[in-house]
Design a protein around this motif. Structure first.
Motif, PDB file in Angstrom:
ATOM      1  N   ALA A 226       0.843  -1.200   0.000  1.00  0.00           N
ATOM      2  CA  ALA A 226       0.000   0.000   0.000  1.00  0.00           C
ATOM      3  C   ALA A 226       0.876   1.246   0.000  1.00  0.00           C
ATOM      4  N   SER A 227       0.363   2.345  -0.528  1.00  0.00           N
ATOM      5  CA  SER A 227       1.127   3.591  -0.579  1.00  0.00           C
ATOM      6  C   SER A 227       1.205   4.233   0.801  1.00  0.00           C
ATOM      7  N   LEU A 228       2.174   5.129   0.956  1.00  0.00           N
ATOM      8  CA  LEU A 228       2.347   5.855   2.194  1.00  0.00           C
ATOM      9  C   LEU A 228       1.749   7.251   2.068  1.00  0.00           C
ATOM     10  N   ASP A 229       1.393   7.842   3.173  1.00  0.00           N
ATOM     11  CA  ASP A 229       1.066   9.260   3.241  1.00  0.00           C
ATOM     12  C   ASP A 229       1.568   9.745   4.588  1.00  0.00           C
ATOM     13  N   MET A 230       2.805  10.208   4.607  1.00  0.00           N
ATOM     14  CA  MET A 230       3.461  10.527   5.868  1.00  0.00           C
ATOM     15  C   MET A 230       2.800  11.684   6.602  1.00  0.00           C
ATOM     16  N   LYS A 231       2.112  12.543   5.875  1.00  0.00           N
ATOM     17  CA  LYS A 231       1.430  13.656   6.525  1.00  0.00           C
ATOM     18  C   LYS A 231       0.449  13.177   7.578  1.00  0.00           C
ATOM     19  N   TYR A 232      -0.189  12.063   7.309  1.00  0.00           N
ATOM     20  CA  TYR A 232      -1.190  11.512   8.223  1.00  0.00           C
ATOM     21  C   TYR A 232      -0.678  10.269   8.954  1.00  0.00           C
ATOM     22  N   ASN A 233       0.636  10.058   8.929  1.00  0.00           N
ATOM     23  CA  ASN A 233       1.250   8.898   9.589  1.00  0.00           C
ATOM     24  C   ASN A 233       0.737   7.575   9.029  1.00  0.00           C
ATOM     25  N   GLU A 234       0.372   7.569   7.771  1.00  0.00           N
ATOM     26  CA  GLU A 234      -0.059   6.337   7.120  1.00  0.00           C
ATOM     27  C   GLU A 234       1.159   5.709   6.446  1.00  0.00           C
ATOM     28  N   LEU A 235       1.678   4.649   7.049  1.00  0.00           N
ATOM     29  CA  LEU A 235       2.904   4.014   6.562  1.00  0.00           C
ATOM     30  C   LEU A 235       2.635   2.775   5.712  1.00  0.00           C
ATOM     31  N   GLY A 236       1.408   2.639   5.257  1.00  0.00           N
ATOM     32  CA  GLY A 236       1.093   1.568   4.316  1.00  0.00           C
ATOM     33  C   GLY A 236       1.139   0.188   4.923  1.00  0.00           C
ATOM     34  N   THR A 237       1.501  -0.784   4.113  1.00  0.00           N
ATOM     35  CA  THR A 237       1.608  -2.169   4.554  1.00  0.00           C
ATOM     36  C   THR A 237       2.767  -2.296   5.539  1.00  0.00           C
ATOM     37  N   PRO A 238       2.525  -2.824   6.737  1.00  0.00           N
ATOM     38  CA  PRO A 238       3.595  -2.904   7.732  1.00  0.00           C
ATOM     39  C   PRO A 238       4.887  -3.496   7.175  1.00  0.00           C
ATOM     40  N   VAL A 239       5.969  -2.811   7.429  1.00  0.00           N
ATOM     41  CA  VAL A 239       7.330  -3.183   7.027  1.00  0.00           C
ATOM     42  C   VAL A 239       7.514  -3.084   5.518  1.00  0.00           C
ATOM     43  N   LEU A 240       6.654  -3.752   4.746  1.00  0.00           N
ATOM     44  CA  LEU A 240       6.841  -3.824   3.299  1.00  0.00           C
ATOM     45  C   LEU A 240       6.843  -2.449   2.642  1.00  0.00           C
ATOM     46  N   SER A 241       5.891  -1.588   2.996  1.00  0.00           N
ATOM     47  CA  SER A 241       5.810  -0.274   2.353  1.00  0.00           C
ATOM     48  C   SER A 241       7.040   0.580   2.660  1.00  0.00           C
ATOM     49  N   ILE A 242       7.576   0.453   3.862  1.00  0.00           N
ATOM     50  CA  ILE A 242       8.792   1.188   4.210  1.00  0.00           C
ATOM     51  C   ILE A 242       9.965   0.671   3.394  1.00  0.00           C
ATOM     52  N   VAL A 243      10.081  -0.655   3.283  1.00  0.00           N
ATOM     53  CA  VAL A 243      11.149  -1.247   2.475  1.00  0.00           C
ATOM     54  C   VAL A 243      11.025  -0.792   1.029  1.00  0.00           C
ATOM     55  N   VAL A 244       9.814  -0.777   0.512  1.00  0.00           N
ATOM     56  CA  VAL A 244       9.569  -0.351  -0.862  1.00  0.00           C
ATOM     57  C   VAL A 244       9.992   1.107  -1.051  1.00  0.00           C
ATOM     58  N   ALA A 245       9.597   1.977  -0.119  1.00  0.00           N
ATOM     59  CA  ALA A 245       9.959   3.395  -0.207  1.00  0.00           C
ATOM     60  C   ALA A 245      11.476   3.578  -0.186  1.00  0.00           C
ATOM     61  N   VAL A 246      12.155   2.818   0.658  1.00  0.00           N
ATOM     62  CA  VAL A 246      13.618   2.900   0.750  1.00  0.00           C
ATOM     63  C   VAL A 246      14.261   2.409  -0.544  1.00  0.00           C
ATOM     64  N   LEU A 247      13.780   1.288  -1.069  1.00  0.00           N
ATOM     65  CA  LEU A 247      14.355   0.736  -2.300  1.00  0.00           C
ATOM     66  C   LEU A 247      14.184   1.688  -3.484  1.00  0.00           C
ATOM     67  N   ILE A 248      12.999   2.269  -3.624  1.00  0.00           N
ATOM     68  CA  ILE A 248      12.757   3.184  -4.737  1.00  0.00           C
ATOM     69  C   ILE A 248      13.615   4.438  -4.591  1.00  0.00           C
ATOM     70  N   SER A 249      13.659   5.004  -3.383  1.00  0.00           N
ATOM     71  CA  SER A 249      14.451   6.216  -3.153  1.00  0.00           C
ATOM     72  C   SER A 249      15.937   5.959  -3.382  1.00  0.00           C
ATOM     73  N   CYS A 250      16.432   4.841  -2.850  1.00  0.00           N
ATOM     74  CA  CYS A 250      17.837   4.481  -3.048  1.00  0.00           C
ATOM     75  C   CYS A 250      18.124   4.222  -4.525  1.00  0.00           C
ATOM     76  N   GLY A 251      17.204   3.532  -5.183  1.00  0.00           N
ATOM     77  CA  GLY A 251      17.388   3.248  -6.599  1.00  0.00           C
ATOM     78  C   GLY A 251      17.490   4.506  -7.433  1.00  0.00           C
ATOM     79  N   LEU A 252      16.580   5.445  -7.198  1.00  0.00           N
ATOM     80  CA  LEU A 252      16.609   6.707  -7.939  1.00  0.00           C
ATOM     81  C   LEU A 252      17.903   7.472  -7.668  1.00  0.00           C
ATOM     82  N   LEU A 253      18.318   7.510  -6.407  1.00  0.00           N
ATOM     83  CA  LEU A 253      19.540   8.236  -6.050  1.00  0.00           C
ATOM     84  C   LEU A 253      20.762   7.618  -6.722  1.00  0.00           C
ATOM     85  N   LEU A 254      20.890   6.308  -6.673  1.00  0.00           N
ATOM     86  CA  LEU A 254      22.052   5.648  -7.262  1.00  0.00           C
ATOM     87  C   LEU A 254      22.079   5.813  -8.782  1.00  0.00           C
TER      88      LEU A 254
END
Length: 334
Positions: A226-254
């Motif tokens: 599930a997608s995140l919406d940090m403004k409302y503390n909605e972190l999506g699917t437990p653990v998985l959504s955070i991992v997904v956000a990190v992977l996408i952000s790291c991927g784009l940066l690299l």
């Protein structure tokens, strides 16, 4: 005391065009997400655009010296100058415009003034993005304070805070000045710091970044994350959504770091110039949308262009004046 930076290379003194390019890309994604809405926007943009900013903060984090005193106070002072002064400056300017407009329309209410002054996720419309700046400010201070404890305990504390956000995020989100949202950012700062720690070992950033990007996008495309919406503390699917956000952000940066290493100096300079306006665009694009008053379902591509180009053009002008530090949080362009 162990730190993630024990063997990490120092952050270069000069600005990175690739890092600035990710800032610009994330801002464009934020504005796009506010212009249009829907499942596709939520999955494709909300999943990573705000987490990317916090991850970059961790990536650029400079650890305090073991014997450093007043590190938290120094961090607060630095962040207040670069984040909160522009935040307060635009808050004042916006209210000076906003209140007369409401008076003229006969729509002035106490909430229209009080909520912007309180800050946090309760704000919408013209002040809808202000929560991010105070969350960025407070999360940096929290992250600096956590350096006082050993690494294992620090990671455990951040993991515990993240669990609390999952359980009680909706209760914490409305707290003033994003106090209840800043804690959710810590996991992304930690991830960015970890990436910096291993960055020197990544010899093929474009290839490795592409793998991260695909690995992060796959659960989203499969409908598992599930997608995140940090403004409302909605972190999506437990653990998985955070991992997904990190992977996408790291991927784009690299990927951007790999691409920009092959580009001429003037491209880096252009990226840095555009990045100088990011803070202002985040704070003011929602006001442009409010003034345009075009319903979400009727917004065409030109609404996105106006919401991006108008604030960015003003920011580029301000960056060449002594007002740059006040309204952009950065020194005047030379």
């Amino acid at each position: 005391m162990a730190t993630l930076h024990a063997r990490a290379p120092a952050v270069p003194a000069t600005r990175s065009g690739a890092i600035d390019a990710l800032r610009v890309l994330a801002v464009v994604a934020v504005v796009t997400g506010h212009v249009w809405s829907g499942a596709l926007i939520d999955a494709g943009l909300y999943t990573w655009h705000v987490p990317a900013f916090f991850l970059l903060s961790g990536y650029l984090w400079k650890p305090r010296e073991p014997d450093a005193r007043w590190a938290v106070a120094a961090e607060a002072k630095k962040r207040f100058r670069t984040i909160m002064i522009p935040y307060l400056a635009w808050l004042v300017v916006t209210l000076l415009v906003h209140i007369p407009i409401h008076i003229h329309r006969g729509t002035l209410t106490s909430e229209a003034v009080i909520l912007p002054l309180i800050g946090g996720s309760l704000n919408a419309g013209p002040f809808g993005a202000y929560w991010f700046m105070s969350a960025l400010f407070i999360s940096a201070i929290m992250f600096r304070a956590l350096e006082r404890v050993p690494l294992v305990l620090r990671v455990a504390l951040i993991a515990g805070i993240t669990v609390v956000i999952y359980l009680f995020g909706d209760v914490l989100a409305p707290l003033p000045f994003s106090l209840g949202v800043a804690g959710a950012a810590l996991i992304f700062l930690l991830a960015g710091q970890a990436l910096r720690h291993v960055r020197s070992r990544v010899k093929a950033p474009i290839r490795f970044g592409a793998v991260c990007l695909v690995a992060g996008a796959a659960p989203v495309l499969a409908g598992r994350s599930a997608s995140l919406d940090m403004k409302y503390n909605e972190l999506g699917t437990p653990v998985l959504s955070i991992v997904v956000a990190v992977l996408i952000s790291c991927g784009l940066l690299l990927i951007l770091e790999g691409v920009f290493s092959r580009l001429p100096v003037w491209v880096h300079a252009m990226s840095t110039k555009l990045a100088a306006g990011c803070l202002m665009v985040v704070l003011t694009h929602t006001y442009v949308l409010w003034l345009l008053a075009v319903p979400d379902t009727e917004r065409s591509f030109w609404v996105l262009i106006v919401a991006l180009v108008l604030p960015w053009a003003v920011a580029m002008f301000l960056n060449r004046t002594p007002l740059s530090r006040i309204f952009l949080g950065t020194r005047r362009a030379t």
